[in-house]
Scaffold this active site. Structure first.
Site: not given
Ligand code: PEP
Length: 261
Positions: A98, A176, A216, A170, A13, A15, A100
């Protein structure tokens, strides 16, 4: 090991990262390194990069998708994008719900549910994201949160539509932050998600639905996460931005750290 009925999948992803040129360069570099033994690789790229990414990815079998869409048919919605537009550009899937989008753009489960139905109507596969905050986890409310998100976001989704759906667990506190859920913590929630699917859509649907972990994910923890029976794939944010680190995650079998965190 993951159930062989569910093929492993690694999704990046990006972003709001990467220009068209950067996207195409990345895909060519990654694509040349892929072998027939690698899991299925998907990339959710920025809208502007969808069409050129699809063209660049075609020889390598990399699947290109989008990160969001509007729930309406084309119309007077300045600045929005419709599912049919993503489909025409070559997107095969869209990430919906998501954290975000939910947290920064106030997307409720009801809005996500409308988007899910629009995506299916527009023949896009869906990756539905769910996950709890740190406060909810600490208050013992993880299962309640996940149940609410799944039941509301997937309201009126049929067994047939589940063929076009993946769920990504998630945990928001892991996105992040470099605070990855342990494989055991993630597996517990994945088992719970599968039980929820079984209760509502039946055992056959639950058995074939791919449930991804995101938050992460790095080359160092991908293998331990993927060794869990109910973790069928990974949704990767930050570590999908460099072809080198994303490549190592795709090759998770070769990078077994032996560390469960
Ligand atoms: C995400 O935004 O879907 C995500 C998993 O980000 P990260 O791997 O950076 O934690």
């Amino acid at each position: 090991m993951a159930d062989s009925k569910r093929a492993p999948v690694i999704v990046g992803n990006w972003k709001m990262h990467k220009t068209i040129q950067e996207s195409v360069d990345f895909i060519k570099q990654l694509g040349l390194s892929l072998t027939k033994d690698d899991p299925r690789v998907c990339l959710a790229v920025p809208y502007t990069a969808i069409y050129p990414s699809v063209e660049a990815a075609r020889p390598f079998g990399i699947v290109i998708g989008a990160q969001n869409m509007n729930d309406a048919a084309p119309g007077a919605f300045t600045g929005e994008i419709a599912g049919v537009m993503l489909k025409e550009a070559g997107a095969q899937f869209v990430i919906l719900g998501h954290s975000e989008r939910r947290e920064l753009f106030n997307e409720t489960d009801q809005i996500v549910n409308q988007k899910v139905h629009r995506a299916f109507k527009d023949q896009l596969d869906v990756i539905l994201c769910v996950g709890e905050t740190l406060e909810e986890r600490e208050a013992g409310k993880t299962e309640e949160k996940i149940r609410g998100q799944i039941e509301a976001s997937l309201d009126k989704v049929t067994q047939e539509q589940f063929l076009h759906l993946m769920i990504a667990y998630e945990p928001i506190w892991a996105i992040g932050t470099n605070q990855v859920a342990t494989p055991d913590e993630a597996e517990k929630v994945h088992v719970f998600v599968r039980e929820l699917i079984t209760a509502r859509w039946g055992e056959e649907v639950a058995g074939r639905t791919q449930i991804l972990y995101g938050g992460s994910v790095k080359p160092e923890n991908a293998s331990d996460l993927m060794s869990q029976a109910n973790i069928d794939g990974l949704l990767v944010g930050g570590a999908s931005l460099s072809p080198a680190s994303f490549r190592k995650i795709i090759e998770y079998q070769n990078f077994n750290s032996g560390v469960s965190s």
